[in-house]
Design an enzyme around this catalytic site. Structure first.
Site, PDB file in Angstrom:
ATOM      1  N   VAL A  66       2.946   3.155  15.132  1.00  0.00           N
ATOM      2  CA  VAL A  66       4.336   2.599  14.387  1.00  0.00           C
ATOM      3  C   VAL A  66       5.539   4.034  14.594  1.00  0.00           C
ATOM      4  O   VAL A  66       6.644   3.857  14.307  1.00  0.00           O
ATOM      5  CB  VAL A  66       4.422   2.383  12.987  1.00  0.00           C
ATOM      6  N   TYR A 163       3.874  14.019   2.277  1.00  0.00           N
ATOM      7  CA  TYR A 163       3.496  12.590   1.784  1.00  0.00           C
ATOM      8  C   TYR A 163       4.709  12.193   0.783  1.00  0.00           C
ATOM      9  O   TYR A 163       5.290  11.152   0.691  1.00  0.00           O
ATOM     10  CB  TYR A 163       2.115  12.505   1.299  1.00  0.00           C
ATOM     11  N   ALA A 165       7.282  13.557   0.247  1.00  0.00           N
ATOM     12  CA  ALA A 165       8.886  13.432   0.669  1.00  0.00           C
ATOM     13  C   ALA A 165       8.987  12.149   1.468  1.00  0.00           C
ATOM     14  O   ALA A 165      10.140  11.451   1.133  1.00  0.00           O
ATOM     15  CB  ALA A 165       9.034  14.552   1.870  1.00  0.00           C
ATOM     16  N   LYS A 167       7.415   9.264   0.762  1.00  0.00           N
ATOM     17  CA  LYS A 167       7.226   8.063  -0.057  1.00  0.00           C
ATOM     18  C   LYS A 167       8.630   8.204  -0.930  1.00  0.00           C
ATOM     19  O   LYS A 167       8.971   6.996  -1.299  1.00  0.00           O
ATOM     20  CB  LYS A 167       6.119   8.195  -0.953  1.00  0.00           C
ATOM     21  N   ILE A 196      -5.584   3.839  -5.362  1.00  0.00           N
ATOM     22  CA  ILE A 196      -6.184   2.442  -5.364  1.00  0.00           C
ATOM     23  C   ILE A 196      -7.486   2.712  -4.471  1.00  0.00           C
ATOM     24  O   ILE A 196      -7.823   3.723  -3.496  1.00  0.00           O
ATOM     25  CB  ILE A 196      -5.245   1.696  -4.281  1.00  0.00           C
TER      26      ILE A 196
END
Length: 256
Positions: A66, A163, A165, A167, A196
């Site tokens: 991606v 991570y 930054a 998000k 989760i």
């Protein structure tokens, strides 16, 4: 009889080879959608496709990093040819590297690791949005859900700076999309999961996960299905007038 809220829709889910992405793909299938799975791990995504097809669902897949726009554009073209125009995009792909179960402190972080996390978590969402929104704008309809995190709005020592930054950036990105794309009938929202129960948790110590449980009002970790339910709601007819929002799926942990 269960109402198929997404009957006739075509949904693309990134990072669909396992964990939250696999649960999201499964639920959309159960709700009547034709589902496209995109993942870099070919073996894992093929396994999910086989499971879904065994259940009688219409599923296609494409391999793509991606973080690479050309690969994303090619994957989207292939999937549209097989399934038709994509109505719904779930930007789920993400990484949170650990080193012996701990995040890298900023003074030791490898710049290549920073670039890779930004590429997957943030640029990856841009790449899919860029590839798919021209068709959504033309058709005056689209639903986008980007995956943020409670770490996007609070300091969490169990993740690293890259991570958090990315998000946090996803939240700003989502709200901008909502404003820019709203006049074309396209909604954009974000989910902010807490802890989760996914394979990713195995990279974190049991004590760290228990500490989160102790701080969570519902006194447990979340499940991938609970995140999937929130995604399906935000892209259903029930939330046609909901856009630019960040929905925590965290059991009350770090309430804002």
């Amino acid at each position: 009889m269960k109402r198929l809220r997404h009957s006739g829709r075509v949904v693309l889910v990134t990072g669909a080879g396992g964990g939250i992405g696999a649960a999201i793909a499964q639920l959309y299938c159960e709700e009547g959608a034709r589902v496209a799975l995109v993942d870099f791990d070919e073996a894992k995504v093929k396994e999910q496709v086989a499971l879904l097809r065994a259940g009688g669902h219409t599923v296609e897949w494409a391999k793509a990093d991606v973080a690479n726009f050309d690969e994303c554009a090619m994957a989207c073209d292939q999937l549209v040819k097989k399934l038709g125009p994509i109505d719904t995009l779930i930007n789920n792909a993400g990484v949170s590297p650990k080193h012996d179960g701990a995040p890298a402190p900023i003074w030791e972080m490898n710049p290549d690791e920073w670039e890779r996390v930004v590429g997957i978590n943030l640029t990856g969402s841009f790449n899919l949005v860029r590839a798919l929104t021209p068709s959504m704008v033309e058709r005056r309809f689209g639903r986008i859900v980007n995956m943020s995190s409670v770490a996007g709005s609070a300091y969490l020592p169990i993740v690293a700076a890259h991570y958090s930054a990315t998000k946090a950036a996803i939240i700003g990105f989502t709200r901008h999309l909502a404003g820019e794309l709203g006049p074309f009938g396209i909604t954009a929202n974000a989910l902010a999961p807490g802890r989760i129960e996914t394979p990713l948790l195995k990279t974190v110590s049991a004590a760290a996960n228990q500490a989160v449980v102790d701080e969570t009002p519902l006194r447990r970790l979340g499940t991938p299905l609970e995140v999937a339910k929130a995604a399906c709601f935000l892209t259903s007819d029930e939330s046609d007038f909901v856009t630019g929002q960040v929905v925590d799926v965290a059991g009350g942990w770090l309430m804002r």
